[in-house]
Design a protein around this motif. Sequence first.
Motif, mmCIF file in Angstrom:
data_model
loop_
_atom_site.group_PDB
_atom_site.id
_atom_site.type_symbol
_atom_site.label_atom_id
_atom_site.label_comp_id
_atom_site.label_asym_id
_atom_site.label_seq_id
_atom_site.Cartn_x
_atom_site.Cartn_y
_atom_site.Cartn_z
ATOM 1 N N ILE A 105 12.013 0.338 -10.811
ATOM 2 C CA ILE A 105 12.541 0.153 -9.615
ATOM 3 C C ILE A 105 13.688 -0.086 -9.580
ATOM 4 C CG2 ILE A 105 12.014 -1.567 -7.777
ATOM 5 C CD1 ILE A 105 9.257 -1.316 -8.208
ATOM 6 N N VAL A 106 14.329 0.339 -8.677
ATOM 7 C CA VAL A 106 15.707 0.166 -8.564
ATOM 8 C C VAL A 106 16.183 -0.520 -6.897
ATOM 9 C CG1 VAL A 106 18.261 1.082 -8.360
ATOM 10 C CG2 VAL A 106 16.568 1.973 -9.848
ATOM 11 N N ASN A 107 16.859 -1.672 -7.006
ATOM 12 C CA ASN A 107 16.982 -2.320 -5.765
ATOM 13 C C ASN A 107 18.298 -1.846 -5.138
ATOM 14 O OD1 ASN A 107 17.748 -4.184 -3.715
ATOM 15 N ND2 ASN A 107 18.059 -6.031 -5.116
ATOM 16 N N ALA A 108 18.101 -1.143 -4.039
ATOM 17 C CA ALA A 108 19.275 -0.424 -3.267
ATOM 18 C C ALA A 108 19.601 -1.372 -2.143
ATOM 19 C CB ALA A 108 18.681 0.903 -2.920
ATOM 20 N N PHE A 163 8.760 -8.052 -6.237
ATOM 21 C CA PHE A 163 7.419 -8.228 -5.569
ATOM 22 C C PHE A 163 6.527 -7.059 -6.039
ATOM 23 C CE2 PHE A 163 4.602 -7.220 -2.195
ATOM 24 C CZ PHE A 163 3.541 -7.745 -2.167
ATOM 25 N N LEU A 164 7.212 -5.739 -5.804
ATOM 26 C CA LEU A 164 6.516 -4.470 -6.001
ATOM 27 C C LEU A 164 6.392 -4.216 -7.504
ATOM 28 C CD1 LEU A 164 8.371 -2.315 -3.254
ATOM 29 C CD2 LEU A 164 5.759 -3.487 -3.071
ATOM 30 N N ALA A 165 7.171 -4.501 -8.346
ATOM 31 C CA ALA A 165 7.092 -4.413 -9.613
ATOM 32 C C ALA A 165 6.058 -5.110 -10.335
ATOM 33 C CB ALA A 165 8.585 -4.657 -10.477
ATOM 34 N N GLU A 166 5.754 -6.148 -9.917
ATOM 35 C CA GLU A 166 4.565 -6.880 -10.356
ATOM 36 C C GLU A 166 3.342 -6.319 -10.169
ATOM 37 O OE1 GLU A 166 4.308 -10.914 -8.762
ATOM 38 O OE2 GLU A 166 6.442 -11.501 -9.368
ATOM 39 N N HIS A 167 3.367 -5.208 -8.994
ATOM 40 C CA HIS A 167 2.152 -4.508 -8.905
ATOM 41 C C HIS A 167 2.200 -3.007 -9.188
ATOM 42 C CE1 HIS A 167 2.203 -8.056 -6.227
ATOM 43 N NE2 HIS A 167 0.653 -8.004 -6.001
ATOM 44 N N ASP A 182 0.719 -1.296 -0.024
ATOM 45 C CA ASP A 182 0.033 0.001 0.005
ATOM 46 C C ASP A 182 0.846 1.238 0.072
ATOM 47 O OD1 ASP A 182 -2.537 -0.853 -0.280
ATOM 48 O OD2 ASP A 182 -2.780 -1.302 1.642
ATOM 49 N N THR A 183 1.874 1.266 0.706
ATOM 50 C CA THR A 183 2.802 2.438 0.811
ATOM 51 C C THR A 183 3.429 2.480 -0.545
ATOM 52 O OG1 THR A 183 3.557 1.843 3.313
ATOM 53 C CG2 THR A 183 4.869 3.254 1.847
ATOM 54 N N ALA A 184 3.791 1.662 -1.210
ATOM 55 C CA ALA A 184 4.489 1.671 -2.625
ATOM 56 C C ALA A 184 3.544 1.925 -3.600
ATOM 57 C CB ALA A 184 5.289 0.469 -3.006
ATOM 58 N N ARG A 185 2.143 1.655 -3.435
ATOM 59 C CA ARG A 185 1.076 1.979 -4.543
ATOM 60 C C ARG A 185 0.827 3.435 -4.361
ATOM 61 N NH1 ARG A 185 -2.375 -3.236 -4.028
ATOM 62 N NH2 ARG A 185 -2.150 -4.158 -6.119
ATOM 63 N N THR A 186 0.840 3.780 -3.052
ATOM 64 C CA THR A 186 0.406 5.333 -2.391
ATOM 65 C C THR A 186 1.719 6.487 -3.502
ATOM 66 O OG1 THR A 186 -0.573 4.819 -0.701
ATOM 67 C CG2 THR A 186 0.116 7.098 -0.719
#
Length: 310
Positions: free
Chosen positions: A126-129, A116-120, A91-95
């Motif tokens: 998205i960059v993995n830090a 996972f987040l990129a699927e949604h 929800d935070t990422a979607r927001t």
Amino acid sequence: MKGIKHLFGIAGMSREQINYLIDLGDSFTEVNRRSIKKAPTLRGKTIINLFFENSTRTRTSFEIAGKRLSGDVINISASTSATSKGETLLDTARTLAAMQPHVLVIRHSLAGTCEFLAEHLENCAIVNAGDGAHEHPTQILTDLLTLKQPWGSPEGKVITMVGDIAHSRVARSHLLAAKIMGYQMRIVAPKTLLPSQVERYGCEVFHDFDEALPGSDAIYMLRVQTERLTDNCCFPSIREYHEAYGLNMKRLKSAGSDCLVMHPGPMNRGVEITSDVADSVQSRVLAQVDMGVAVRMAVLAALCGGGDEA
Ligand code: ASP
């Protein structure tokens, strides 16, 4: 950048893609040497840094990288995000994605968070830090750019990596990069800090640090990832760990005067590395920090479509 929409990890990247980002980073080092450190590449682009784990170098360098390329950069840390009020990560990422950023840079303790987040989320890169003990791709690109100046290509070189291999995302990403880029990894660790079947990466494994030193082109020291240890049984005491696996001047001398010293930071002086080694002329630790900004400029520019123009 051709063929890359997100940067999840070194896994799945090609040598061409890695070289493209290193070369682009190299070209941005010039911007970082100017008195007015500004280029227009990311003008009108929004970058959100969403960090759920502590970070000094990575978070700051993504922020500086975005700002030097004229992007709008917003930083959110776990303690100030709504996840601390019970909101789910998704929800935070979607927001945040609903605010139309171009890039979300994410650090999280769980492996696979970015995939996972990129699927949604469809509308941003998205960059993995850094995701748990899984991968830290921009650190490896940083290291390879740092080594470009003295070595040219890393092909055929030997990097001896020492310490907590089992819990280190830096180690995992380097093991993957070594296969793609053609350098040899020597891994030095007590059995308790080695992942199972580490040999499948094609690396050489040592338990005695002194045996691994001759022929090393760089010694790469790792911090013990105490935040990921479930108990304290990995080694008897800090003093004994330092004796067996710490890099001191005597060991560095036996590796030779051309051997470089690297560390992704934060360093624990007196544990995995002595101060005289950390501050020696052979140390590339601060060069890594410097190149970290340039590489993150390259990653942001490439994902926002400004890499070729730059
Ligand atoms: N800074 C690196 C990482 O985030 C290494 C470390 O924390 O020890 O994985």
